[in-house]
Design an enzyme around this catalytic site. Structure first.
Site, mmCIF file in Angstrom:
data_model
loop_
_atom_site.group_PDB
_atom_site.id
_atom_site.type_symbol
_atom_site.label_atom_id
_atom_site.label_comp_id
_atom_site.label_asym_id
_atom_site.label_seq_id
_atom_site.Cartn_x
_atom_site.Cartn_y
_atom_site.Cartn_z
ATOM 1 N N SER A 51 0.792 -1.235 0.000
ATOM 2 C CA SER A 51 0.000 0.000 0.000
ATOM 3 C C SER A 51 0.820 1.279 0.000
ATOM 4 O O SER A 51 0.260 2.360 -0.166
ATOM 5 C CB SER A 51 -0.922 0.008 1.222
ATOM 6 N N GLU A 76 -4.144 -1.405 6.455
ATOM 7 C CA GLU A 76 -4.499 0.007 6.366
ATOM 8 C C GLU A 76 -5.844 0.237 7.044
ATOM 9 O O GLU A 76 -6.573 -0.717 7.299
ATOM 10 C CB GLU A 76 -4.560 0.450 4.887
ATOM 11 N N ALA A 115 -0.647 -8.979 7.687
ATOM 12 C CA ALA A 115 0.133 -9.975 6.947
ATOM 13 C C ALA A 115 0.716 -11.045 7.873
ATOM 14 O O ALA A 115 1.030 -12.155 7.431
ATOM 15 C CB ALA A 115 1.271 -9.292 6.195
ATOM 16 N N TYR A 228 18.404 -2.467 3.597
ATOM 17 C CA TYR A 228 19.175 -1.235 3.419
ATOM 18 C C TYR A 228 20.561 -1.430 4.043
ATOM 19 O O TYR A 228 20.692 -2.112 5.051
ATOM 20 C CB TYR A 228 18.442 -0.060 4.088
ATOM 21 N N TYR A 238 21.512 1.738 12.062
ATOM 22 C CA TYR A 238 20.774 0.839 11.158
ATOM 23 C C TYR A 238 21.486 -0.509 11.007
ATOM 24 O O TYR A 238 21.135 -1.481 11.659
ATOM 25 C CB TYR A 238 20.539 1.510 9.787
HETATM 26 P P1 NAD Z 1 6.328 1.887 4.105
HETATM 27 O O1 NAD Z 1 6.077 2.342 5.500
HETATM 28 O O2 NAD Z 1 6.202 2.877 3.020
HETATM 29 O O3 NAD Z 1 5.386 0.643 3.748
HETATM 30 C C1 NAD Z 1 5.223 -0.425 4.630
HETATM 31 C C2 NAD Z 1 4.159 -1.366 4.106
HETATM 32 O O4 NAD Z 1 4.024 -2.414 5.076
HETATM 33 C C3 NAD Z 1 2.772 -0.726 3.950
HETATM 34 O O5 NAD Z 1 2.172 -1.228 2.777
HETATM 35 C C4 NAD Z 1 1.991 -1.236 5.162
HETATM 36 O O6 NAD Z 1 0.603 -1.372 4.985
HETATM 37 C C5 NAD Z 1 2.629 -2.615 5.301
HETATM 38 N N1 NAD Z 1 2.437 -3.199 6.614
HETATM 39 C C6 NAD Z 1 2.952 -2.829 7.805
HETATM 40 N N2 NAD Z 1 2.548 -3.667 8.772
HETATM 41 C C7 NAD Z 1 1.752 -4.585 8.175
HETATM 42 C C8 NAD Z 1 1.042 -5.722 8.621
HETATM 43 N N3 NAD Z 1 1.056 -6.111 9.904
HETATM 44 N N4 NAD Z 1 0.326 -6.430 7.726
HETATM 45 C C9 NAD Z 1 0.268 -6.056 6.423
HETATM 46 N N5 NAD Z 1 0.948 -5.010 5.938
HETATM 47 C C10 NAD Z 1 1.668 -4.287 6.812
HETATM 48 O O7 NAD Z 1 7.771 1.221 4.150
HETATM 49 P P2 NAD Z 1 8.975 1.123 3.097
HETATM 50 O O8 NAD Z 1 9.971 2.151 3.446
HETATM 51 O O9 NAD Z 1 8.465 1.004 1.712
HETATM 52 O O10 NAD Z 1 9.603 -0.260 3.563
HETATM 53 C C11 NAD Z 1 9.357 -1.474 2.909
HETATM 54 C C12 NAD Z 1 10.606 -2.323 2.971
HETATM 55 O O11 NAD Z 1 11.644 -1.646 2.276
HETATM 56 C C13 NAD Z 1 11.105 -2.551 4.395
HETATM 57 O O12 NAD Z 1 11.584 -3.857 4.488
HETATM 58 C C14 NAD Z 1 12.257 -1.566 4.519
HETATM 59 O O13 NAD Z 1 13.219 -1.974 5.440
HETATM 60 C C15 NAD Z 1 12.806 -1.613 3.083
HETATM 61 N N6 NAD Z 1 13.647 -0.462 2.701
HETATM 62 C C16 NAD Z 1 13.213 0.811 2.874
HETATM 63 C C17 NAD Z 1 14.067 1.862 2.531
HETATM 64 C C18 NAD Z 1 13.650 3.291 2.731
HETATM 65 O O14 NAD Z 1 14.516 4.179 2.709
HETATM 66 N N7 NAD Z 1 12.397 3.572 2.877
HETATM 67 C C19 NAD Z 1 15.328 1.600 1.963
HETATM 68 C C20 NAD Z 1 15.711 0.277 1.757
HETATM 69 C C21 NAD Z 1 14.858 -0.756 2.134
#
Ligand code: NAD
Length: 407
Positions: A51, A76, A115, A228, A238
């Site tokens: 989402s 959500e 999830a 990351y 981190y």
């Molecule tokens: P985000 O907060 O934008 O999105 C998180 C998603 O997880 C959302 O869709 C939310 O609905 C879902 N979610 C959370 N808890 C949930 C649950 N219990 N059940 C179902 N869905 C659930 O986060 P993001 O930054 O896109 O992070 C996603 C992945 O990418 C993570 O593993 C993060 O470590 C990794 N990541 C992020 C970055 C960054 O800078 N944002 C960089 C590298 C890697």
């Protein structure tokens, strides 16, 4: 009703449906402006955490660039009229994504549910079964502060803390956009274990297990989870901190899944970007503001949608040529290559030393950060009329009418 941003700490507790829809439209515009991706092996994609941020971008790239059938799960909230609350940004994103997919006859099933819970996994298996398909790719993109263990019902909290020593660094206070100093005490043994329980690989393995046991994974299916690494200024909080410990567990789990099943499981190391998850990590907002300025000056800046598209390009290239290396020598897909370029990191490190409140606007892209942060909640994308009245019917999403499944 007029909807305005209400920022509390590192989140905004309101969201704007029109702005979120505009963000979805902009993603589609980007994907439509790029070549379609033909990846014969990947027709049916499951995105867990679909989402927002990286998960939403991955799902959308699979839908709009690859024409794949996408099943997405995310947690959500819909609007609560009686409490004057809007729906969450992710809910508005999904409503707009579903509408746009339907308009183009793209096959998209969205499940709103936890999830980590068994019933969400069962529902997804149900949908895969009913469609008589097998999943070719799982994208695991969950970022969550809590997890309830599906077997014991115990609730675990993750923490963003250093390990073994206290962490002191400069950062940005997101409310006033001024530099501040962060001091964080090290995580306890229990906090480290709990963070691994939430953000490590246990839930990913449960997903792969349930799909494999029900014979719903195609032979040689792929799995991608996100992680990351980042530069030294972020390592103590981190990579070497509690979340880094969880990400190590995620990578070990991913590697073990390759032995357990006939699948190809990867961890993709992505670029630091403004998402709800990264805003919560001390230091990252300041680092990201400096990084964005440097990457924009060098014309190599990317957002989630560009990163997701580039990841699928890599899958396509790997399918087309046996000589193409999808991963580095440690088995990671690297989408952080531009962020980690030596010239970029040198410039960011120089600016990190020099930055003060007085020169923040000049050395860092603090305006860009603020804009991206507000955009996450639908406030501010160019062209969205978010100053006007929003009708009741737009505030609460009619999930039934849209065919979004709520658990
Ligand atoms: P985000 O907060 O934008 O999105 C998180 C998603 O997880 C959302 O869709 C939310 O609905 C879902 N979610 C959370 N808890 C949930 C649950 N219990 N059940 C179902 N869905 C659930 O986060 P993001 O930054 O896109 O992070 C996603 C992945 O990418 C993570 O593993 C993060 O470590 C990794 N990541 C992020 C970055 C960054 O800078 N944002 C960089 C590298 C890697």
């Amino acid at each position: 009703m007029i909807i305005e941003p209400k920022i509390k700490g590192f989140i905004c507790i309101t969201a704007h449906p029109k702005g979120c829809a505009k963000n979805i439209e902009n993603n589609i515009k980007y994907l439509s402006g790029n070549k379609k991706l033909e990846i014969g092996k990947i027709k049916n994609v499951l995105v867990i955490g679909c989402s927002a941020g990286y998960g939403l971008a991955s799902a959308m790239a699979a839908s709009f660039s690859m024409g794949a059938k996408v099943i997405g799960a995310a947690l959500e909230k819909n609007a609560q009229k009686e409490r004057g609350r809007t729906a969450s940004a992710g809910m508005y994103n999904l409503a707009a994504y579903k509408k746009e997919a339907d308009k183009r006859n793209l096959d998209l099933d969205i499940i709103i549910g936890d999830a980590f819970a068994n019933k969400t996994k069962e529902k997804v298996c149900d949908i895969v079964n009913k469609n008589k398909i097998k999943i070719d790719l799982i994208v695991y993109s969950i970022a969550s502060p809590i997890r309830i263990d599906p077997e014991t019902g115990v609730r675990y909290n993750s923490v963003l803390k250093p390990i073994g020593k206290e962490y002191k660094s400069k950062g940005i206070d997101l409310t006033g956009f001024k530099l501040n100093e962060t001091l964080i005490q090290p995580a306890s043994e229990d906090e480290i274990k709990n963070t691994i329980k939430v953000m490590g690989g246990e839930d990913l393995e449960l997903w792969v297990d349930v799909l494999a046991e029900n014979n719903l994974l195609s032979e040689n299916a792929s799995v991608v989870s996100y992680s990351y690494i980042g530069p030294p200024v972020t390592h103590d909080i981190y990579l070497n901190g509690s979340v880094g410990a969880a990400k190590k567990h995620l990578k070990q789990t991913s590697d073990n899944l390759n032995k357990k099943y006939k699948i190809k499981s990867y961890v993709s190391v992505n670029k630091a970007l403004v998402t709800q998850a990264s805003a919560a990590i001390p230091v990252l907002p300041l680092y990201i503001s400096l990084l964005f300025k440097v990457m924009k000056e060098k014309n190599i800046h990317e957002g989630c949608i560009e990163q997701a598209y580039r990841m699928f390009e890599k899958f396509r290239d790997a399918e087309e040529s046996k000589d193409f290396n999808l991963t580095d020598e440690d088995g990671f897909i690297r989408l952080d290559d531009l962020e980690m370029r030596e010239d970029v990191q040198k410039e960011v490190a120089d600016r990190w030393e020099k930055v003060t409140d007085g020169n923040l606007g000049e050395l860092a892209d603090s305006d860009g950060y603020r804009k991206d942060f507000l955009n996450l909640f639908g406030f501010g994308p160019d062209g969205a009329d978010y100053f006007g009245e929003v009708g009741e019917d737009e505030i609460e999403i009619d999930t039934k009418r849209l065919g979004i499944i709520e658990i």
